[in-house]
Motif scaffolding. Structure first.
Motif, PDB file in Angstrom:
ATOM      1  N   SER A   1       0.813  -1.210   0.000  1.00 38.46           N
ATOM      2  CA  SER A   1       0.000   0.000   0.000  1.00 38.46           C
ATOM      3  C   SER A   1       0.850   1.264   0.000  1.00 38.46           C
ATOM      4  O   SER A   1       0.318   2.371   0.032  1.00 38.46           O
ATOM      5  CB  SER A   1      -0.917   0.001   1.230  1.00 38.46           C
ATOM      6  N   VAL A   2       2.186   1.127  -0.018  1.00 38.72           N
ATOM      7  CA  VAL A   2       3.063   2.294  -0.015  1.00 38.72           C
ATOM      8  C   VAL A   2       2.950   3.029  -1.352  1.00 38.72           C
ATOM      9  O   VAL A   2       3.024   2.428  -2.426  1.00 38.72           O
ATOM     10  CB  VAL A   2       4.519   1.888   0.254  1.00 38.72           C
ATOM     11  N   GLN A   3       2.763   4.330  -1.272  1.00 42.57           N
ATOM     12  CA  GLN A   3       2.659   5.199  -2.445  1.00 42.57           C
ATOM     13  C   GLN A   3       3.979   5.946  -2.594  1.00 42.57           C
ATOM     14  O   GLN A   3       4.508   6.489  -1.623  1.00 42.57           O
ATOM     15  CB  GLN A   3       1.506   6.178  -2.221  1.00 42.57           C
ATOM     16  N   VAL A   4       4.543   5.963  -3.793  1.00 40.74           N
ATOM     17  CA  VAL A   4       5.800   6.667  -4.043  1.00 40.74           C
ATOM     18  C   VAL A   4       5.521   7.878  -4.932  1.00 40.74           C
ATOM     19  O   VAL A   4       4.997   7.745  -6.040  1.00 40.74           O
ATOM     20  CB  VAL A   4       6.846   5.752  -4.696  1.00 40.74           C
ATOM     21  N   LEU A   5       5.854   9.060  -4.412  1.00 41.82           N
ATOM     22  CA  LEU A   5       5.628  10.316  -5.128  1.00 41.82           C
ATOM     23  C   LEU A   5       6.962  10.863  -5.619  1.00 41.82           C
ATOM     24  O   LEU A   5       7.899  11.048  -4.836  1.00 41.82           O
ATOM     25  CB  LEU A   5       4.966  11.344  -4.208  1.00 41.82           C
ATOM     26  N   GLY A   6       7.043  11.120  -6.909  1.00 38.00           N
ATOM     27  CA  GLY A   6       8.242  11.731  -7.462  1.00 38.00           C
ATOM     28  C   GLY A   6       8.189  13.241  -7.341  1.00 38.00           C
ATOM     29  O   GLY A   6       7.107  13.837  -7.242  1.00 38.00           O
TER      30      GLY A   6
ATOM     31  N   LEU B   1       5.174  17.438  -2.043  1.00 34.76           N
ATOM     32  CA  LEU B   1       3.850  17.770  -1.504  1.00 34.76           C
ATOM     33  C   LEU B   1       3.612  19.255  -1.719  1.00 34.76           C
ATOM     34  O   LEU B   1       4.512  20.055  -1.459  1.00 34.76           O
ATOM     35  CB  LEU B   1       3.765  17.489   0.008  1.00 34.76           C
ATOM     36  N   PRO B   2       2.390  19.639  -2.158  1.00 36.27           N
ATOM     37  CA  PRO B   2       1.307  18.772  -2.616  1.00 36.27           C
ATOM     38  C   PRO B   2       1.626  18.216  -3.996  1.00 36.27           C
ATOM     39  O   PRO B   2       2.417  18.803  -4.744  1.00 36.27           O
ATOM     40  CB  PRO B   2       0.104  19.713  -2.664  1.00 36.27           C
ATOM     41  N   SER B   3       1.004  17.092  -4.333  1.00 36.87           N
ATOM     42  CA  SER B   3       1.219  16.480  -5.637  1.00 36.87           C
ATOM     43  C   SER B   3      -0.127  16.086  -6.229  1.00 36.87           C
ATOM     44  O   SER B   3      -1.159  16.165  -5.561  1.00 36.87           O
ATOM     45  CB  SER B   3       2.111  15.242  -5.501  1.00 36.87           C
ATOM     46  N   ARG B   4      -0.093  15.649  -7.457  1.00 34.02           N
ATOM     47  CA  ARG B   4      -1.321  15.189  -8.088  1.00 34.02           C
ATOM     48  C   ARG B   4      -1.895  13.978  -7.356  1.00 34.02           C
ATOM     49  O   ARG B   4      -3.098  13.738  -7.397  1.00 34.02           O
ATOM     50  CB  ARG B   4      -1.061  14.828  -9.550  1.00 34.02           C
ATOM     51  N   GLY B   5      -1.041  13.232  -6.704  1.00 35.63           N
ATOM     52  CA  GLY B   5      -1.513  12.018  -6.053  1.00 35.63           C
ATOM     53  C   GLY B   5      -1.832  12.146  -4.586  1.00 35.63           C
ATOM     54  O   GLY B   5      -2.455  11.260  -4.005  1.00 35.63           O
ATOM     55  N   ARG B   6      -1.419  13.253  -3.953  1.00 35.79           N
ATOM     56  CA  ARG B   6      -1.617  13.373  -2.504  1.00 35.79           C
ATOM     57  C   ARG B   6      -1.440  14.819  -2.087  1.00 35.79           C
ATOM     58  O   ARG B   6      -0.513  15.487  -2.535  1.00 35.79           O
ATOM     59  CB  ARG B   6      -0.626  12.468  -1.771  1.00 35.79           C
ATOM     60  N   SER B   7      -2.337  15.270  -1.200  1.00 33.74           N
ATOM     61  CA  SER B   7      -2.243  16.639  -0.681  1.00 33.74           C
ATOM     62  C   SER B   7      -1.538  16.719   0.659  1.00 33.74           C
ATOM     63  O   SER B   7      -0.886  17.722   0.958  1.00 33.74           O
ATOM     64  CB  SER B   7      -3.649  17.241  -0.536  1.00 33.74           C
ATOM     65  N   PHE B   8      -1.673  15.689   1.510  1.00 32.57           N
ATOM     66  CA  PHE B   8      -1.152  15.735   2.873  1.00 32.57           C
ATOM     67  C   PHE B   8      -0.498  14.409   3.263  1.00 32.57           C
ATOM     68  O   PHE B   8      -0.839  13.352   2.734  1.00 32.57           O
ATOM     69  CB  PHE B   8      -2.271  15.985   3.896  1.00 32.57           C
ATOM     70  N   VAL B   9       0.409  14.500   4.239  1.00 34.08           N
ATOM     71  CA  VAL B   9       0.829  13.357   5.052  1.00 34.08           C
ATOM     72  C   VAL B   9       0.584  13.787   6.487  1.00 34.08           C
ATOM     73  O   VAL B   9       1.295  14.645   7.007  1.00 34.08           O
ATOM     74  CB  VAL B   9       2.308  12.991   4.838  1.00 34.08           C
ATOM     75  N   GLY B  10      -0.456  13.222   7.128  1.00 32.99           N
ATOM     76  CA  GLY B  10      -0.918  13.837   8.361  1.00 32.99           C
ATOM     77  C   GLY B  10      -1.336  15.257   8.034  1.00 32.99           C
ATOM     78  O   GLY B  10      -2.036  15.501   7.053  1.00 32.99           O
TER      79      GLY B  10
ATOM     80  N   VAL C   1       9.158  -1.556  -0.337  1.00 29.62           N
ATOM     81  CA  VAL C   1       9.014  -0.745  -1.540  1.00 29.62           C
ATOM     82  C   VAL C   1      10.206   0.197  -1.627  1.00 29.62           C
ATOM     83  O   VAL C   1      10.502   0.927  -0.677  1.00 29.62           O
ATOM     84  CB  VAL C   1       7.692   0.041  -1.532  1.00 29.62           C
ATOM     85  N   GLU C   2      10.881   0.182  -2.769  1.00 27.59           N
ATOM     86  CA  GLU C   2      12.061   1.021  -2.959  1.00 27.59           C
ATOM     87  C   GLU C   2      11.658   2.488  -3.098  1.00 27.59           C
ATOM     88  O   GLU C   2      10.758   2.835  -3.880  1.00 27.59           O
ATOM     89  CB  GLU C   2      12.806   0.581  -4.217  1.00 27.59           C
ATOM     90  N   VAL C   3      12.345   3.352  -2.331  1.00 28.30           N
ATOM     91  CA  VAL C   3      12.145   4.791  -2.424  1.00 28.30           C
ATOM     92  C   VAL C   3      13.516   5.408  -2.699  1.00 28.30           C
ATOM     93  O   VAL C   3      14.437   5.277  -1.894  1.00 28.30           O
ATOM     94  CB  VAL C   3      11.537   5.380  -1.139  1.00 28.30           C
TER      95      VAL C   3
ATOM     96  N   VAL D   1       5.009   7.057   0.957  1.00 24.96           N
ATOM     97  CA  VAL D   1       3.961   7.296   1.950  1.00 24.96           C
ATOM     98  C   VAL D   1       3.247   5.987   2.262  1.00 24.96           C
ATOM     99  O   VAL D   1       2.742   5.309   1.365  1.00 24.96           O
ATOM    100  CB  VAL D   1       2.934   8.333   1.464  1.00 24.96           C
ATOM    101  N   ARG D   2       3.219   5.655   3.537  1.00 25.95           N
ATOM    102  CA  ARG D   2       2.489   4.486   4.017  1.00 25.95           C
ATOM    103  C   ARG D   2       1.213   4.968   4.683  1.00 25.95           C
ATOM    104  O   ARG D   2       1.255   5.709   5.664  1.00 25.95           O
ATOM    105  CB  ARG D   2       3.337   3.719   5.025  1.00 25.95           C
ATOM    106  N   PRO D   3       0.036   4.575   4.171  1.00 25.02           N
ATOM    107  CA  PRO D   3      -1.218   5.063   4.757  1.00 25.02           C
ATOM    108  C   PRO D   3      -1.467   4.501   6.144  1.00 25.02           C
ATOM    109  O   PRO D   3      -0.881   3.491   6.546  1.00 25.02           O
ATOM    110  CB  PRO D   3      -2.285   4.592   3.760  1.00 25.02           C
ATOM    111  N   ALA D   4      -2.332   5.163   6.862  1.00 22.29           N
ATOM    112  CA  ALA D   4      -2.634   4.733   8.233  1.00 22.29           C
ATOM    113  C   ALA D   4      -3.343   3.393   8.271  1.00 22.29           C
ATOM    114  O   ALA D   4      -3.344   2.722   9.288  1.00 22.29           O
ATOM    115  CB  ALA D   4      -3.475   5.792   8.933  1.00 22.29           C
ATOM    116  N   SER D   5      -3.945   2.997   7.180  1.00 20.55           N
ATOM    117  CA  SER D   5      -4.719   1.759   7.146  1.00 20.55           C
ATOM    118  C   SER D   5      -3.896   0.553   6.720  1.00 20.55           C
ATOM    119  O   SER D   5      -4.425  -0.412   6.173  1.00 20.55           O
ATOM    120  CB  SER D   5      -5.900   1.930   6.177  1.00 20.55           C
ATOM    121  N   SER D   6      -2.590   0.585   6.983  1.00 22.19           N
ATOM    122  CA  SER D   6      -1.713  -0.480   6.485  1.00 22.19           C
ATOM    123  C   SER D   6      -1.593  -1.661   7.433  1.00 22.19           C
ATOM    124  O   SER D   6      -0.702  -2.494   7.278  1.00 22.19           O
ATOM    125  CB  SER D   6      -0.315   0.086   6.192  1.00 22.19           C
TER     126      SER D   6
END
Length: 325
Positions: free
Chosen positions: A4-9, A27-36, A208-210, A217-222
């Motif tokens: 479930s890890v999301q990798v943002l370039g 951050l912000p990106s097309r895929g995510r606005s926040f981390v916490g 997941v390689e970063v 980003v690892r979501p809270a629901s992992s």
């Protein structure tokens, strides 16, 4: 099972003012606005100041957010409309809570030859958006949570180290340096989202390689298993960001955060009203010497800015000017 890890370039953008420096923004990106509640992450350097001129960001405003400055090398002089004059140095955190409104400038010092660090923003919840502005400084002691791992916790609590800087939502911010192949668990609250911004080297976050300059980003629901970092063959240095998912929707445009288009438009109008030298809502920065006395706010786009939360893909075209400061 798929991770479930999301990798943002990152994307490269100029950091405000007439002598803009290029930063890498995840951050912000097309895929995510926040981390916490972390809503903004710029990563810059190593920048040879002799070749580029370094950082020179003229006075500019903020509201309803907090800025967190963290350096790996070099120094930056901070001045703000509270009268604060402070130097940001490697391993020392400067946290500026804008609240109802503040302005500040950022200039690399004459002693700086190599500038390298991150500039982070935290969105304030609605109940704290109008708090009085303040400035805080803290020097975290290094901790060694595992063999070949050294960390400095500059916001929140981790590995028994607590930062005293005040925040308005649960947050985590830390620098972690890992020797080649070193690994460490991250005993964070299971309700936290966890972001790993890689400065140098590479890491695996939950396998997941970063890579360098990316944000994993690892979501809270992992699930219940705690996140785990493993450094690559060259070792790594990363910045950890974390907090519970931010449940509010906000309008984030230029240097302002609001809940509606009208709030942001009012903040812009208040900043521009101070162009004649009056203090106004955002105050006045004394002692800055640069090519311009202040950064004017860009024109609002021809459409109403819409609020967004973390489930949305990002701002509509034209809603986020590229030179956020």
């Amino acid at each position: 099972m798929a991770s479930s890890v999301q990798v943002l370039g990152p994307r490269e953008v100029p950091l405000g003012g007439p002598r803009a420096m290029t930063v890498r923004r995840t951050l912000p990106s097309r895929g995510r606005s926040f981390v916490g509640a972390w809503c903004f992450a710029d990563h810059y350097g190593p920048d040879d100041v002799a070749a580029t001129g370094g950082m020179d960001v003229a006075p500019h405003p903020h509201c309803a957010l907090a800025t967190v400055s963290w350096l790996f090398s070099g120094e930056v002089e901070h001045r703000d409309s509270l009268g604060t004059v402070a130097t940001v140095r490697p391993g020392e955190v400067n946290l500026m809570t804008a609240g109802r409104g503040i302005s500040h400038s950022e200039v690399s010092t004459p002693a700086t030859t190599l500038l390298h660090g991150v500039q982070l923003w935290v969105v304030l919840p609605a109940g704290a958006a109008d708090v009085d502005p303040r400035f805080e400084h803290h020097v975290p002691e290094p901790v060694t949570p595992a063999a070949g791992v050294e960390a400095r916790v500059f916001v929140g609590l981790l590995w028994g180290s607590t930062s005293p800087v005040r925040v308005h939502t649960p947050l985590l911010g830390a620098e972690v340096a890992l020797e080649p192949g070193a690994e460490v668990g991250l005993p964070v609250d299971p309700g936290f989202e966890v972001g790993v911004l890689v400065d140098t080297g590479s890491v695996r976050l939950d396998d997941v390689e970063v890579a360098a300059a990316e944000l994993g980003v690892r979501p809270a629901s992992s699930g219940e298993r705690e996140p785990r970092l493993v450094a690559g063959d060259e070792g790594a240095r990363v910045v950890l960001l974390g907090g519970p998912p931010f449940g509010e929707e906000v309008v984030m445009w230029w240097n302002f955060v609001g809940r509606t288009h009208d709030e942001v438009a009012a903040a812009r109008e208040a900043w521009e009203a101070g162009a004649d030298g009056g203090a106004g809502r955002f105050g006045r920065v004394e002692g800055y010497e640069g090519e311009v006395s202040r950064i004017p706010a860009p024109a609002l786009p021809g459409v109403r800015l819409r609020a967004r939360g973390n489930r949305e893909a990002g701002p509509p075209p034209g809603a986020e000017p590229p030179a956020m400061s």
